[in-house]
Design a protein around this motif. Structure first.
Motif, PDB file in Angstrom:
ATOM      1  N   TYR A 192       0.643  -0.720  -0.190  1.00 32.67           N
ATOM      2  CA  TYR A 192      -0.454   0.044   0.416  1.00 32.67           C
ATOM      3  C   TYR A 192       0.964   1.352   0.120  1.00 32.67           C
ATOM      4  N   PRO A 193       0.536   2.120  -1.079  1.00 33.24           N
ATOM      5  CA  PRO A 193       0.777   3.621  -0.886  1.00 33.24           C
ATOM      6  C   PRO A 193       1.421   4.397   0.243  1.00 33.24           C
ATOM      7  N   GLN A 194       2.750   4.921   0.908  1.00 29.61           N
ATOM      8  CA  GLN A 194       2.612   5.822   2.133  1.00 29.61           C
ATOM      9  C   GLN A 194       2.675   6.940   1.455  1.00 29.61           C
ATOM     10  N   ASN A 195       3.570   8.012   2.412  1.00 25.27           N
ATOM     11  CA  ASN A 195       3.856   9.010   2.230  1.00 25.27           C
ATOM     12  C   ASN A 195       4.904   9.374   1.057  1.00 25.27           C
ATOM     13  N   LEU A 196       4.767  10.406  -0.156  1.00 24.46           N
ATOM     14  CA  LEU A 196       5.364  10.213  -1.116  1.00 24.46           C
ATOM     15  C   LEU A 196       6.260  11.438  -1.078  1.00 24.46           C
ATOM     16  N   SER A 197       5.727  12.388  -0.327  1.00 19.68           N
ATOM     17  CA  SER A 197       6.107  13.703  -0.717  1.00 19.68           C
ATOM     18  C   SER A 197       8.097  13.706  -0.108  1.00 19.68           C
ATOM     19  N   PRO A 198       8.564  14.295  -1.421  1.00 17.47           N
ATOM     20  CA  PRO A 198      10.138  14.578  -0.841  1.00 17.47           C
ATOM     21  C   PRO A 198      11.305  15.065   0.549  1.00 17.47           C
ATOM     22  N   GLU A 199       9.971  16.609   0.892  1.00 15.35           N
ATOM     23  CA  GLU A 199      10.294  17.286   1.781  1.00 15.35           C
ATOM     24  C   GLU A 199      10.272  16.381   2.832  1.00 15.35           C
ATOM     25  N   ILE A 200       9.498  15.885   3.394  1.00 20.21           N
ATOM     26  CA  ILE A 200       9.355  14.681   4.611  1.00 20.21           C
ATOM     27  C   ILE A 200      10.178  13.679   4.811  1.00 20.21           C
ATOM     28  N   LEU A 201       9.992  12.900   3.292  1.00 17.61           N
ATOM     29  CA  LEU A 201      11.770  12.081   3.112  1.00 17.61           C
ATOM     30  C   LEU A 201      12.850  12.126   3.552  1.00 17.61           C
ATOM     31  N   LYS A 202      12.965  13.632   3.117  1.00 12.77           N
ATOM     32  CA  LYS A 202      14.311  14.145   2.864  1.00 12.77           C
ATOM     33  C   LYS A 202      14.500  14.076   4.549  1.00 12.77           C
ATOM     34  N   LEU A 203      13.709  14.174   5.205  1.00 15.95           N
ATOM     35  CA  LEU A 203      13.860  14.336   6.788  1.00 15.95           C
ATOM     36  C   LEU A 203      14.435  12.987   7.498  1.00 15.95           C
ATOM     37  N   TYR A 204      13.591  12.082   6.523  1.00 16.97           N
ATOM     38  CA  TYR A 204      14.028  10.384   7.153  1.00 16.97           C
ATOM     39  C   TYR A 204      15.682   9.934   6.728  1.00 16.97           C
ATOM     40  N   ILE A 205      15.377   9.995   5.247  1.00 17.33           N
ATOM     41  CA  ILE A 205      16.511   9.558   4.772  1.00 17.33           C
ATOM     42  C   ILE A 205      17.451  10.826   3.443  1.00 17.33           C
ATOM     43  N   THR A 206      18.685  11.052   4.344  1.00 20.17           N
ATOM     44  CA  THR A 206      19.300  12.191   4.691  1.00 20.17           C
ATOM     45  C   THR A 206      20.496  11.713   3.832  1.00 20.17           C
ATOM     46  N   GLN A 207      20.377  10.969   2.820  1.00 22.32           N
ATOM     47  CA  GLN A 207      21.234  10.094   2.240  1.00 22.32           C
ATOM     48  C   GLN A 207      21.338  10.558   0.385  1.00 22.32           C
ATOM     49  N   GLU A 208      22.474  11.272   0.315  1.00 15.98           N
ATOM     50  CA  GLU A 208      21.872  12.106  -0.876  1.00 15.98           C
ATOM     51  C   GLU A 208      22.214  11.208  -2.301  1.00 15.98           C
ATOM     52  N   GLY A 209      21.483  11.510  -3.737  1.00 18.16           N
ATOM     53  CA  GLY A 209      21.812  10.546  -4.639  1.00 18.16           C
ATOM     54  C   GLY A 209      23.008  10.812  -5.362  1.00 18.16           C
ATOM     55  N   VAL A 210      23.744  10.294  -6.187  1.00 19.75           N
ATOM     56  CA  VAL A 210      24.577   9.621  -6.752  1.00 19.75           C
ATOM     57  C   VAL A 210      24.237  10.377  -7.741  1.00 19.75           C
ATOM     58  N   ARG A 211      24.842  11.639  -8.731  1.00 19.47           N
ATOM     59  CA  ARG A 211      24.345  12.441  -9.606  1.00 19.47           C
ATOM     60  C   ARG A 211      25.721  11.802 -11.036  1.00 19.47           C
ATOM     61  N   SER A 212      24.731  11.508 -11.795  1.00 18.60           N
ATOM     62  CA  SER A 212      25.386  10.906 -13.444  1.00 18.60           C
ATOM     63  C   SER A 212      26.198  11.713 -13.836  1.00 18.60           C
ATOM     64  N   PRO A 213      27.438  12.335 -14.316  1.00 18.38           N
ATOM     65  CA  PRO A 213      27.833  13.560 -15.172  1.00 18.38           C
ATOM     66  C   PRO A 213      27.231  13.274 -16.286  1.00 18.38           C
ATOM     67  N   PHE A 214      27.131  11.987 -17.142  1.00 21.75           N
ATOM     68  CA  PHE A 214      26.597  12.238 -18.536  1.00 21.75           C
ATOM     69  C   PHE A 214      25.301  11.741 -19.124  1.00 21.75           C
ATOM     70  N   SER A 215      24.576  12.261 -17.520  1.00 21.06           N
ATOM     71  CA  SER A 215      23.252  11.960 -17.492  1.00 21.06           C
ATOM     72  C   SER A 215      22.524  13.537 -17.883  1.00 21.06           C
ATOM     73  N   SER A 216      21.522  13.276 -19.165  1.00 19.89           N
ATOM     74  CA  SER A 216      20.882  14.709 -18.835  1.00 19.89           C
ATOM     75  C   SER A 216      19.216  15.073 -18.223  1.00 19.89           C
ATOM     76  N   LYS A 217      19.439  16.531 -18.507  1.00 22.08           N
ATOM     77  CA  LYS A 217      18.486  17.211 -17.403  1.00 22.08           C
ATOM     78  C   LYS A 217      17.067  17.167 -18.111  1.00 22.08           C
ATOM     79  N   GLY A 218      16.604  16.760 -17.173  1.00 18.41           N
ATOM     80  CA  GLY A 218      14.867  16.883 -17.865  1.00 18.41           C
ATOM     81  C   GLY A 218      13.706  15.763 -16.886  1.00 18.41           C
TER      82      GLY A 218
END
Length: 90
Positions: free
Chosen positions: A64-90
């Motif tokens: 069952y889906p729960q909370n999908l709000s990035p603002e709230i989830l970033k309080l619990y999961i503080t790990q940063e994502g790895v950004r690919s230098p070759f990926s396009s913005k979009g």
């Protein structure tokens, strides 16, 4: 659903609300993009597999889906994502 050459498939064992399933996928991809810096492609998924696993654990409980709000989830999961230098913005 196809998003940036990545196919996302939802499997259910009984009748499900299709609109809810599509909304969940769209919101989950937006959440992943907020953690990855805007890219959602094969390289971003490969580089951030552990982060995706943690996020899916938080946003889904027993199917069952729960909370999908990035603002709230970033309080619990503080790990940063790895950004690919070759990926396009979009």
């Amino acid at each position: 659903m196809r998003i940036s050459n990545v196919y996302i498939v939802i499997v259910v064992s009984s009748n499900a609300n299709v609109a809810c399933a599509f909304k969940f996928v769209v919101e989950a991809v937006a959440l992943f993009k907020s953690y990855f810096g805007g890219a959602f492609d094969e390289d971003a998924i490969r580089n951030n597999f552990v982060l995706i696993y943690e996020l899916l654990d938080e946003i889904m409980d027993f199917g069952y889906p729960q909370n999908l709000s990035p603002e709230i989830l970033k309080l619990y999961i503080t790990q940063e994502g790895v950004r690919s230098p070759f990926s396009s913005k979009g």
